[in-house]
Motif scaffolding. Sequence first.
Motif, PDB file in Angstrom:
ATOM      1  N   ARG A  70       0.865  -1.184   0.000  1.00 46.19           N
ATOM      2  CA  ARG A  70       0.000   0.000   0.000  1.00 46.19           C
ATOM      3  C   ARG A  70       0.898   1.229   0.000  1.00 46.19           C
ATOM      4  O   ARG A  70       1.811   1.322   0.816  1.00 46.19           O
ATOM      5  CB  ARG A  70      -0.873  -0.014   1.242  1.00 46.19           C
ATOM      6  CG  ARG A  70      -1.842   1.134   1.328  1.00 46.19           C
ATOM      7  CD  ARG A  70      -2.622   1.057   2.661  1.00 46.19           C
ATOM      8  NE  ARG A  70      -3.594   2.111   2.740  1.00 46.19           N
ATOM      9  CZ  ARG A  70      -3.324   3.350   3.126  1.00 46.19           C
ATOM     10  NH1 ARG A  70      -2.107   3.690   3.479  1.00 46.19           N
ATOM     11  NH2 ARG A  70      -4.277   4.257   3.163  1.00 46.19           N
ATOM     12  N   VAL A  71       0.626   2.179  -0.900  1.00 46.14           N
ATOM     13  CA  VAL A  71       1.466   3.377  -0.980  1.00 46.14           C
ATOM     14  C   VAL A  71       0.678   4.674  -0.803  1.00 46.14           C
ATOM     15  O   VAL A  71       1.287   5.747  -0.723  1.00 46.14           O
ATOM     16  CB  VAL A  71       2.281   3.432  -2.296  1.00 46.14           C
ATOM     17  CG1 VAL A  71       3.300   2.296  -2.338  1.00 46.14           C
ATOM     18  CG2 VAL A  71       1.383   3.420  -3.522  1.00 46.14           C
ATOM     19  N   GLY A  72      -0.634   4.596  -0.762  1.00 46.34           N
ATOM     20  CA  GLY A  72      -1.401   5.821  -0.604  1.00 46.34           C
ATOM     21  C   GLY A  72      -2.887   5.578  -0.629  1.00 46.34           C
ATOM     22  O   GLY A  72      -3.346   4.432  -0.560  1.00 46.34           O
ATOM     23  N   ARG A  73      -3.612   6.682  -0.740  1.00 48.31           N
ATOM     24  CA  ARG A  73      -5.069   6.604  -0.750  1.00 48.31           C
ATOM     25  C   ARG A  73      -5.628   7.719  -1.618  1.00 48.31           C
ATOM     26  O   ARG A  73      -5.240   8.876  -1.469  1.00 48.31           O
ATOM     27  CB  ARG A  73      -5.595   6.724   0.674  1.00 48.31           C
ATOM     28  CG  ARG A  73      -7.074   6.576   0.782  1.00 48.31           C
ATOM     29  CD  ARG A  73      -7.486   6.066   2.174  1.00 48.31           C
ATOM     30  NE  ARG A  73      -8.874   5.652   2.143  1.00 48.31           N
ATOM     31  CZ  ARG A  73      -9.311   4.489   1.673  1.00 48.31           C
ATOM     32  NH1 ARG A  73      -8.468   3.603   1.230  1.00 48.31           N
ATOM     33  NH2 ARG A  73     -10.595   4.200   1.670  1.00 48.31           N
ATOM     34  N   GLY A  74      -6.491   7.354  -2.537  1.00 45.91           N
ATOM     35  CA  GLY A  74      -7.209   8.332  -3.335  1.00 45.91           C
ATOM     36  C   GLY A  74      -6.553   8.658  -4.667  1.00 45.91           C
ATOM     37  O   GLY A  74      -5.417   8.304  -4.947  1.00 45.91           O
ATOM     38  N   ALA A 126       1.063   1.055 -10.253  1.00 49.15           N
ATOM     39  CA  ALA A 126       0.219   1.570  -9.176  1.00 49.15           C
ATOM     40  C   ALA A 126      -1.226   1.432  -9.629  1.00 49.15           C
ATOM     41  O   ALA A 126      -1.553   1.720 -10.786  1.00 49.15           O
ATOM     42  CB  ALA A 126       0.549   3.023  -8.888  1.00 49.15           C
ATOM     43  N   GLU A 127      -2.083   0.992  -8.710  1.00 48.13           N
ATOM     44  CA  GLU A 127      -3.496   0.821  -9.022  1.00 48.13           C
ATOM     45  C   GLU A 127      -4.356   1.401  -7.911  1.00 48.13           C
ATOM     46  O   GLU A 127      -4.024   1.266  -6.737  1.00 48.13           O
ATOM     47  CB  GLU A 127      -3.836  -0.667  -9.181  1.00 48.13           C
ATOM     48  CG  GLU A 127      -3.190  -1.306 -10.388  1.00 48.13           C
ATOM     49  CD  GLU A 127      -3.578  -2.761 -10.536  1.00 48.13           C
ATOM     50  OE1 GLU A 127      -4.489  -3.032 -11.338  1.00 48.13           O
ATOM     51  OE2 GLU A 127      -2.972  -3.601  -9.861  1.00 48.13           O
ATOM     52  N   LEU A 128      -5.447   2.007  -8.308  1.00 47.58           N
ATOM     53  CA  LEU A 128      -6.426   2.535  -7.366  1.00 47.58           C
ATOM     54  C   LEU A 128      -7.522   1.491  -7.196  1.00 47.58           C
ATOM     55  O   LEU A 128      -8.253   1.176  -8.147  1.00 47.58           O
ATOM     56  CB  LEU A 128      -7.014   3.845  -7.906  1.00 47.58           C
ATOM     57  CG  LEU A 128      -8.051   4.550  -7.035  1.00 47.58           C
ATOM     58  CD1 LEU A 128      -7.459   4.965  -5.698  1.00 47.58           C
ATOM     59  CD2 LEU A 128      -8.607   5.755  -7.781  1.00 47.58           C
ATOM     60  N   ALA A 129      -7.635   0.949  -5.985  1.00 47.67           N
ATOM     61  CA  ALA A 129      -8.642  -0.075  -5.701  1.00 47.67           C
ATOM     62  C   ALA A 129     -10.008   0.582  -5.478  1.00 47.67           C
ATOM     63  O   ALA A 129     -10.114   1.789  -5.260  1.00 47.67           O
ATOM     64  CB  ALA A 129      -8.237  -0.877  -4.464  1.00 47.67           C
ATOM     65  N   ASP A 130     -11.060  -0.224  -5.510  1.00 45.22           N
ATOM     66  CA  ASP A 130     -12.422   0.275  -5.325  1.00 45.22           C
ATOM     67  C   ASP A 130     -12.607   0.992  -3.994  1.00 45.22           C
ATOM     68  O   ASP A 130     -13.405   1.917  -3.881  1.00 45.22           O
ATOM     69  CB  ASP A 130     -13.436  -0.872  -5.430  1.00 45.22           C
ATOM     70  CG  ASP A 130     -13.556  -1.412  -6.845  1.00 45.22           C
ATOM     71  OD1 ASP A 130     -13.171  -0.689  -7.800  1.00 45.22           O
ATOM     72  OD2 ASP A 130     -14.022  -2.554  -7.005  1.00 45.22           O
ATOM     73  N   ASP A 131     -11.846   0.576  -2.963  1.00 42.05           N
ATOM     74  CA  ASP A 131     -11.973   1.207  -1.644  1.00 42.05           C
ATOM     75  C   ASP A 131     -11.114   2.463  -1.499  1.00 42.05           C
ATOM     76  O   ASP A 131     -11.045   3.056  -0.426  1.00 42.05           O
ATOM     77  CB  ASP A 131     -11.650   0.210  -0.532  1.00 42.05           C
ATOM     78  CG  ASP A 131     -10.176  -0.185  -0.484  1.00 42.05           C
ATOM     79  OD1 ASP A 131      -9.383   0.252  -1.355  1.00 42.05           O
ATOM     80  OD2 ASP A 131      -9.806  -0.936   0.436  1.00 42.05           O
ATOM     81  N   GLY A 132     -10.424   2.863  -2.574  1.00 41.32           N
ATOM     82  CA  GLY A 132      -9.615   4.073  -2.544  1.00 41.32           C
ATOM     83  C   GLY A 132      -8.152   3.863  -2.204  1.00 41.32           C
ATOM     84  O   GLY A 132      -7.358   4.800  -2.261  1.00 41.32           O
TER      85      GLY A 132
END
Length: 167
Positions: free
Chosen positions: A29-33, A117-123
């Motif tokens: 995990r590297v971030g959020r949003g 890097a990918e943005l998951a459904d939960d952000g």
Amino acid sequence: MNAFTYPEVGATRLGPLPDRYHHLRHRTRVGRGRADLDTVGAAITGWRMHRAAGARVEAAADRAEAGGTLTVSLGAGPFRFTAPCRVVWTAYEPDRVGFAYGTAPGHPECGEESFVAELADDGTVWFTVTAFSRPAAWYARLAGPLVPVLQRWYARRLGSALRRIAA
């Protein structure tokens, strides 16, 4: 720079990873949003991630583009290893950004490595390194089981660099 030094070009994107190679998969995990995805995506494809992890990158372009050439070097002084590469594929998608490079003649290993890097459904923004490789140079063969350990260490270091960049 010549063509790739292995026949399974593109396997990090299409799968499965080929037999007779060491496989590496590392996800962190590297971030959020969306803003973090944009930031780390630019860092991955613009070579900043590698540089922040301590590598030198000399690239023909400012960002990863399929067919582009680069050299990545690690170490210091007489212990600096230079690795010529060619970009195999890129992903500049709404929720997925990254690229893969493959080994070119003169690289100590033979294979391919992707950084996505990918943005998951939960952000959550996830960073994944996927690679397959085997020794090509005598010193890589001599290092034997130490090489996969160093590759895992470097993948973790890249993830840490991206977390710092996103913060």
